[in-house]
Design an enzyme around this catalytic site. Sequence first.
Site, mmCIF file in Angstrom:
data_model
loop_
_atom_site.group_PDB
_atom_site.id
_atom_site.type_symbol
_atom_site.label_atom_id
_atom_site.label_comp_id
_atom_site.label_asym_id
_atom_site.label_seq_id
_atom_site.Cartn_x
_atom_site.Cartn_y
_atom_site.Cartn_z
ATOM 1 N N LYS A 254 0.813 -1.214 0.000
ATOM 2 C CA LYS A 254 0.000 0.000 0.000
ATOM 3 C C LYS A 254 0.844 1.260 0.000
ATOM 4 C CE LYS A 254 -4.513 -1.120 1.912
ATOM 5 N NZ LYS A 254 -5.434 -1.008 3.040
ATOM 6 N N LYS B 259 -4.977 -8.373 -8.115
ATOM 7 C CA LYS B 259 -6.208 -8.638 -7.370
ATOM 8 C C LYS B 259 -7.300 -7.644 -7.783
ATOM 9 C CE LYS B 259 -6.545 -7.159 -3.151
ATOM 10 N NZ LYS B 259 -6.483 -6.831 -1.729
ATOM 11 N N LYS C 205 -11.034 -2.325 -4.989
ATOM 12 C CA LYS C 205 -11.800 -1.086 -5.106
ATOM 13 C C LYS C 205 -10.895 0.105 -5.394
ATOM 14 C CE LYS C 205 -12.458 -2.016 -0.246
ATOM 15 N NZ LYS C 205 -13.455 -2.511 0.677
#
Length: 339
Positions: free
Chosen positions: A119, A202, A205
Amino acid sequence: MTEVVHTPRVFSGIQPSGGLTLGNYLGALKRFAEMQDTGGMQTIYCMVDLHAITVWQDPDKLAHATRELCAGFLASGVEPEKSILFNQSQVAEHAQLAWIFNCVARMGWMKRMTQFKDKTGKNAENASLGLFAYPALMAADILIYHATHVPVGEDQKQHVELTRDIAIKFNNDYGVDFFPVTEPVIEGAATRVMSLRDGSKKMSKSDPSDMSRINLTDDADAISKKIRKAKTDPDPLPDSIEGLEGRPEARNLVNIYAALADLTPEQVIAEHAGQQFGTFKPSLADLAVAKLEPISTEMSRLMQDPAEIDMILRRGAMRAREIAAPILERTYEIVGMVR
Ligand code: TYM
């Protein structure tokens, strides 16, 4: 010292950050609904709003996303009569136990968490301290209920393993057998739903391309279009599962089909062997619309009555606290906090 007997109990959570995807549905929500009906275990499901703010959230959007997530749980078949359903910040014990776990977890363990590294990338210095400590809060979410089983998608496996390490270290440090060593439950055909544009990524969102994912709020046309435009290779479907080796996009569509139809990937291959994607994709699109459209319709219906959603969350939180409060009290006692 007599300790609590660990009766089997299920806990899982989803972040109210942005909308829900087909990955959240197949990897989590659908499984949550199934688990409340099978296995005879108490099921506790949480909208983890404290986790969401580890990256900045617009306050109005966060509140909306929390209610919409609750609507997603309900529309996917999670029933407040069968499961405890609530948002994390209404049960203060999560954050209280997380502090203790911040003092149990080791820096080395936290630095190994791949999700934090993924992230933040090169920007780790600028990430919030909360994002780094996030897995300790996740351990607290689970262990504040002495949960023994945690249904999650593949991407959360490392965090559940950290939860086990924290439970074991706490028990060792204080010479107790207090926290259970939780099992991740990563089952079904779609534990890792991949992007529709890139079979190596993956479905998420946060992907900038909306064509890469199916949102639970998409209407029939959008669902159909995204599946028909999904990236594939030019070969037909193989006649055995081994034939999907090295074909991540094909494998992903087969897995999605299997999970939506409650079949195994082997059964899907047996039924569709030799088909071109020109034939298989429309079947998958029809199946996805049949399964997902009722969910998005129900979500919009539920969103028309936010007061009802808030009441469900408040009631769920009260029930959750009945379990969490005594476990936190006992934890404080074990640690030596004067009560
Ligand atoms: P989150 O909010 O990112 O995702 C919620 C659930 O959806 C699953 N999932 C997927 N499954 C299959 N394919 C995908 N593409 C996909 N994308 C998401 C996730 O694995 C997850 O099960 N840290 C957690 C939330 C959390 C939690 C917890 C989970 C906080 N405390 C305690 C379990 C127990 C998270 O960020 O999930």
